[in-house]
Write an enzyme that holds these catalytic residues in place. Structure first.
Site, PDB file in Angstrom:
ATOM      1  N   ASP A 106       6.403  20.004 -16.782  1.00 17.49           N
ATOM      2  CA  ASP A 106       6.488  20.708 -17.956  1.00 17.49           C
ATOM      3  C   ASP A 106       5.378  22.063 -17.645  1.00 17.49           C
ATOM      4  O   ASP A 106       4.509  21.861 -16.644  1.00 17.49           O
ATOM      5  CB  ASP A 106       6.317  20.218 -19.538  1.00 17.49           C
ATOM      6  CG  ASP A 106       4.861  19.510 -19.562  1.00 17.49           C
ATOM      7  OD1 ASP A 106       3.933  19.819 -19.086  1.00 17.49           O
ATOM      8  OD2 ASP A 106       4.888  18.423 -20.466  1.00 17.49           O
ATOM      9  N   LEU A 107       5.376  22.844 -18.390  1.00 15.96           N
ATOM     10  CA  LEU A 107       4.499  24.174 -18.456  1.00 15.96           C
ATOM     11  C   LEU A 107       3.248  23.938 -18.023  1.00 15.96           C
ATOM     12  O   LEU A 107       2.418  24.394 -17.291  1.00 15.96           O
ATOM     13  CB  LEU A 107       4.711  24.987 -19.607  1.00 15.96           C
ATOM     14  CG  LEU A 107       4.070  26.415 -19.445  1.00 15.96           C
ATOM     15  CD1 LEU A 107       4.535  27.308 -18.353  1.00 15.96           C
ATOM     16  CD2 LEU A 107       4.040  27.005 -20.848  1.00 15.96           C
TER      17      LEU A 107
END
Length: 234
Positions: A106-107
């Site tokens: 994820d980011l």
């Protein structure tokens, strides 16, 4: 790149816009090579990465590509994004737009990310029954406790998806740092598991996938191709 499998006669018929009987003639005249071997069988199954030549001219020569990236925080695991920089943007390979991601981060997570154009290889990594272990170093906002170890090992039930996580290994490295080993990758799984203990994840860094560890010489944002040995090791 999806691995498209097809009969040789169908492929050549569509490629040259000729009838199947004309393809048989090409083969009978010994004008077709597949992976540098004389092709005589119309039923021969070829795929995206089969090297095909006709009369010495290359008709198909797609190469399987495998890339390791040290993903930094703040870069999205996607091929396109209108807001954030993507992992594809970080690459400096001429074939980068043919790649897809084999196991996203994820980011706000960092670490080992694999990209390839070989869908069979990436599917093998992601299938639960393949049991490819992924190891993460996790920094927590609150102190770790020993009861977390047994909870991770037992598995946790998530009502929304009606699933129970597979056993995961949790090793406490210090008061706020743990190593977690998973054989699956549910949505925000590590964050949600620690969330059961009201312990927020501050940093999440993937160290390895199977026997393949992140190259310590790669700085965040840097990448390199995998060796044949590395590709076959996981």
């Amino acid at each position: 790149m999806a691995i498209n499998r097809s009969r040789l006669d169908k492929f050549l018929s569509e490629r040259f816009n000729i009838k199947r009987k004309d393809v048989r003639l090409l083969l009978a005249q010994k004008r077709v090579l597949v992976d540098e071997q004389l092709a005589l069988d119309v039923d021969l199954i070829i795929d995206t990465f089969s090297l095909i030549t006709v009369d010495g001219e290359i008709v198909q020569n797609n190469q399987a590509k495998y890339v390791m990236l040290h993903k930094p925080v703040g870069v999205v695991s996607a091929t396109k994004d209108d807001i954030h920089q993507t992992v594809i943007d970080l690459l400096d390979f001429p074939y980068k737009h043919s790649l897809h991601i084999a196991g996203r981060l994820d980011l706000n997570s960092s670490g080992l990310l694999l990209l390839t154009n070989d869908s069979r290889w990436s599917e093998k990594l992601s299938k639960p029954n393949s049991k490819v272990a992924k190891i993460y170093q996790v920094t927590l906002g609150n102190k770790l406790t020993n009861d977390m170890i047994s909870a991770f090992l037992t598995g946790m039930y998530f009502e929304f998806e009606n699933i129970t996580t597979k056993p995961a290994k949790l090793e406490i490295l210090s008061e706020h740092i743990a190593r977690v080993e998973l054989v699956e990758g549910k949505y925000h799984q590590i964050k949600r598991m620690f969330g059961r203990f009201r312990n927020p994840v501050v940093k999440l860094h993937r160290q390895s996938i199977g026997s393949l560890a992140l190259d310590e010489n790669l700085k965040p944002g840097e990448s390199r191709e995998l060796s044949s040995f590395e590709v076959n090791s996981i």
